[in-house]
Design a protein around this motif. Sequence first.
Motif, PDB file in Angstrom:
ATOM      1  N   VAL A  58      74.523   1.789  26.446  1.00 34.19           N
ATOM      2  CA  VAL A  58      75.014   1.141  27.656  1.00 34.19           C
ATOM      3  C   VAL A  58      74.437   1.844  28.888  1.00 34.19           C
ATOM      4  CG1 VAL A  58      77.092   2.557  27.931  1.00 34.19           C
ATOM      5  CG2 VAL A  58      77.081   0.207  28.754  1.00 34.19           C
ATOM      6  N   ARG A  59      74.103   1.064  29.924  1.00 29.45           N
ATOM      7  CA  ARG A  59      73.539   1.617  31.154  1.00 29.45           C
ATOM      8  C   ARG A  59      74.673   1.936  32.123  1.00 29.45           C
ATOM      9  NH1 ARG A  59      68.400   1.495  32.241  1.00 29.45           N
ATOM     10  NH2 ARG A  59      68.785   1.356  34.472  1.00 29.45           N
ATOM     11  N   VAL A  60      74.692   3.182  32.579  1.00 27.73           N
ATOM     12  CA  VAL A  60      75.766   3.644  33.459  1.00 27.73           C
ATOM     13  C   VAL A  60      75.229   3.829  34.872  1.00 27.73           C
ATOM     14  CG1 VAL A  60      77.464   5.437  33.923  1.00 27.73           C
ATOM     15  CG2 VAL A  60      76.944   4.788  31.552  1.00 27.73           C
ATOM     16  N   THR A  61      75.866   3.152  35.823  1.00 25.97           N
ATOM     17  CA  THR A  61      75.597   3.360  37.244  1.00 25.97           C
ATOM     18  C   THR A  61      76.766   4.132  37.830  1.00 25.97           C
ATOM     19  OG1 THR A  61      74.233   1.382  37.577  1.00 25.97           O
ATOM     20  CG2 THR A  61      75.417   2.211  39.493  1.00 25.97           C
ATOM     21  N   VAL A  62      76.478   5.149  38.609  1.00 31.75           N
ATOM     22  CA  VAL A  62      77.508   5.907  39.322  1.00 31.75           C
ATOM     23  C   VAL A  62      77.298   5.688  40.808  1.00 31.75           C
ATOM     24  CG1 VAL A  62      78.453   8.178  39.827  1.00 31.75           C
ATOM     25  CG2 VAL A  62      77.763   7.611  37.484  1.00 31.75           C
ATOM     26  N   LEU A  63      78.320   5.180  41.471  1.00 30.04           N
ATOM     27  CA  LEU A  63      78.240   4.858  42.904  1.00 30.04           C
ATOM     28  C   LEU A  63      79.342   5.596  43.636  1.00 30.04           C
ATOM     29  CD1 LEU A  63      77.716   1.370  44.538  1.00 30.04           C
ATOM     30  CD2 LEU A  63      79.626   2.813  45.258  1.00 30.04           C
ATOM     31  N   GLY A  64      78.960   6.302  44.687  1.00 34.91           N
ATOM     32  CA  GLY A  64      79.941   6.966  45.530  1.00 34.91           C
ATOM     33  C   GLY A  64      79.822   6.470  46.953  1.00 34.91           C
ATOM     34  N   PHE A  65      80.942   6.089  47.537  1.00 27.41           N
ATOM     35  CA  PHE A  65      80.967   5.601  48.916  1.00 27.41           C
ATOM     36  C   PHE A  65      81.569   6.661  49.824  1.00 27.41           C
ATOM     37  CE2 PHE A  65      83.461   3.579  52.331  1.00 27.41           C
ATOM     38  CZ  PHE A  65      82.428   2.968  53.037  1.00 27.41           C
ATOM     39  N   SER A  66      80.869   6.989  50.905  1.00 30.44           N
ATOM     40  CA  SER A  66      81.363   7.921  51.916  1.00 30.44           C
ATOM     41  C   SER A  66      81.730   9.262  51.259  1.00 30.44           C
ATOM     42  CB  SER A  66      82.551   7.300  52.652  1.00 30.44           C
ATOM     43  OG  SER A  66      82.848   8.003  53.827  1.00 30.44           O
ATOM     44  N   GLN A  67      82.985   9.697  51.343  1.00 33.95           N
ATOM     45  CA  GLN A  67      83.381  10.953  50.705  1.00 33.95           C
ATOM     46  C   GLN A  67      83.114  10.915  49.200  1.00 33.95           C
ATOM     47  OE1 GLN A  67      87.542  11.875  49.954  1.00 33.95           O
ATOM     48  NE2 GLN A  67      87.299  13.905  50.876  1.00 33.95           N
ATOM     49  N   GLY A  68      83.162   9.725  48.627  1.00 39.15           N
ATOM     50  CA  GLY A  68      82.904   9.576  47.202  1.00 39.15           C
ATOM     51  C   GLY A  68      81.479   9.917  46.805  1.00 39.15           C
ATOM     52  N   ALA A  69      80.545   9.901  47.761  1.00 39.06           N
ATOM     53  CA  ALA A  69      79.152  10.239  47.449  1.00 39.06           C
ATOM     54  C   ALA A  69      79.030  11.710  47.054  1.00 39.06           C
ATOM     55  CB  ALA A  69      78.250   9.930  48.644  1.00 39.06           C
ATOM     56  N   ALA A  70      79.641  12.594  47.828  1.00 39.78           N
ATOM     57  CA  ALA A  70      79.632  14.013  47.477  1.00 39.78           C
ATOM     58  C   ALA A  70      80.433  14.247  46.206  1.00 39.78           C
ATOM     59  CB  ALA A  70      80.199  14.847  48.625  1.00 39.78           C
ATOM     60  N   THR A  71      81.500  13.490  46.046  1.00 36.21           N
ATOM     61  CA  THR A  71      82.348  13.630  44.857  1.00 36.21           C
ATOM     62  C   THR A  71      81.563  13.350  43.590  1.00 36.21           C
ATOM     63  OG1 THR A  71      84.344  13.011  46.089  1.00 36.21           O
ATOM     64  CG2 THR A  71      84.404  12.747  43.694  1.00 36.21           C
ATOM     65  N   VAL A  72      80.868  12.208  43.539  1.00 33.00           N
ATOM     66  CA  VAL A  72      80.145  11.866  42.312  1.00 33.00           C
ATOM     67  C   VAL A  72      78.968  12.802  42.082  1.00 33.00           C
ATOM     68  CG1 VAL A  72      80.881   9.447  42.384  1.00 33.00           C
ATOM     69  CG2 VAL A  72      78.698  10.097  43.442  1.00 33.00           C
ATOM     70  N   SER A  73      78.369  13.307  43.151  1.00 33.53           N
ATOM     71  CA  SER A  73      77.250  14.241  42.995  1.00 33.53           C
ATOM     72  C   SER A  73      77.719  15.528  42.330  1.00 33.53           C
ATOM     73  CB  SER A  73      76.623  14.548  44.354  1.00 33.53           C
ATOM     74  OG  SER A  73      76.130  13.368  44.966  1.00 33.53           O
ATOM     75  N   ARG A  74      78.826  16.076  42.808  1.00 34.85           N
ATOM     76  CA  ARG A  74      79.365  17.294  42.201  1.00 34.85           C
ATOM     77  C   ARG A  74      79.799  17.032  40.759  1.00 34.85           C
ATOM     78  NH1 ARG A  74      81.855  17.936  47.539  1.00 34.85           N
ATOM     79  NH2 ARG A  74      80.852  19.681  48.614  1.00 34.85           N
ATOM     80  N   TRP A  75      80.384  15.859  40.534  1.00 39.11           N
ATOM     81  CA  TRP A  75      80.808  15.521  39.177  1.00 39.11           C
ATOM     82  C   TRP A  75      79.621  15.450  38.219  1.00 39.11           C
ATOM     83  CZ3 TRP A  75      81.495   9.806  37.635  1.00 39.11           C
ATOM     84  CH2 TRP A  75      81.783   9.700  36.277  1.00 39.11           C
ATOM     85  N   LEU A  76      78.570  14.729  38.611  1.00 45.67           N
ATOM     86  CA  LEU A  76      77.440  14.532  37.708  1.00 45.67           C
ATOM     87  C   LEU A  76      76.732  15.830  37.357  1.00 45.67           C
ATOM     88  CD1 LEU A  76      75.875  11.205  39.007  1.00 45.67           C
ATOM     89  CD2 LEU A  76      77.298  11.573  36.988  1.00 45.67           C
ATOM     90  N   ALA A  77      76.825  16.826  38.234  1.00 47.07           N
ATOM     91  CA  ALA A  77      76.212  18.112  37.931  1.00 47.07           C
ATOM     92  C   ALA A  77      76.849  18.756  36.712  1.00 47.07           C
ATOM     93  CB  ALA A  77      76.327  19.044  39.139  1.00 47.07           C
ATOM     94  N   ARG A  78      78.077  18.299  36.361  1.00 48.83           N
ATOM     95  CA  ARG A  78      78.783  18.861  35.206  1.00 48.83           C
ATOM     96  C   ARG A  78      79.309  17.774  34.275  1.00 48.83           C
ATOM     97  NH1 ARG A  78      82.879  22.439  38.486  1.00 48.83           N
ATOM     98  NH2 ARG A  78      83.871  22.655  36.444  1.00 48.83           N
ATOM     99  N   ALA A  79      78.741  16.589  34.401  1.00 48.39           N
ATOM    100  CA  ALA A  79      79.190  15.479  33.559  1.00 48.39           C
ATOM    101  C   ALA A  79      78.669  15.634  32.138  1.00 48.39           C
ATOM    102  CB  ALA A  79      78.733  14.149  34.146  1.00 48.39           C
TER     103      ALA A  79
END
Length: 225
Positions: free
Chosen positions: A116-137
């Motif tokens: 399955v193809r996974v897209t991760v989208l973060g809006f505004s504050q969520g952009a930094a949130t998903v970036s930090r998350w993906l570093a340890r996903a």
Amino acid sequence: MSAQEHHLPVTRTARYFQLGELSADTRQVWFVCHGYGQLAAYFIRHFAAISTADPTLVVVAPEGLSRFYLQGPSNGRGRIGATWMTREDRLFEIEDYVGYLNQLASTILAHVLPEVRVTVLGFSQGAATVSRWLARARFRPARLVLWAGAFPPDMDFTVATQLMRNLPVTLVCGDDDEFIKSADLEQQREFLRGLGVEPEVVRFAGKHTLDANVLQRLHAQAGTS
């Protein structure tokens, strides 16, 4: 004598919303993280059109663990929003939401095929949130979309470079965004180039918000790539 600070890990209940049904027919999963002061129930409505048009798409919108009254309590009737973190005790708040998002992703992805193809989208504050998350996903997405937000510049350079290696990144921003100026967007592009990424930049006529036409375009791109 000054008070000593301590931390105690606790179990709590997190909330998320979902569009579409997970099955062996699912071809795309989007994890979408809202901005400061938003609630996932309203944020996910922006994705209803692409979800309705594509039964093989599942959209998952987690909600920040901290909620608050946006304009004061107003006898318990004021509007409520959520946030992923504040500057207070920020490192532990990051730990908490990274653990939460990892647990959520493991739960969701256990119900779909490995390809399955996974897209991760973060809006505004969520952009930094998903970036930090993906570093340890515990998975690697097919694409990262930073919408009206930025990759956190304080992330460890080695970790950030490893995360961004061969990861398609799209920057999205409205032409009249109240918080993101053209110079800010260009600075973000140059920052990502320093990590070895040439991001796609998408602009639209609008302010600090999501845009239905851009979402449809992103969905179409994911289906053909």
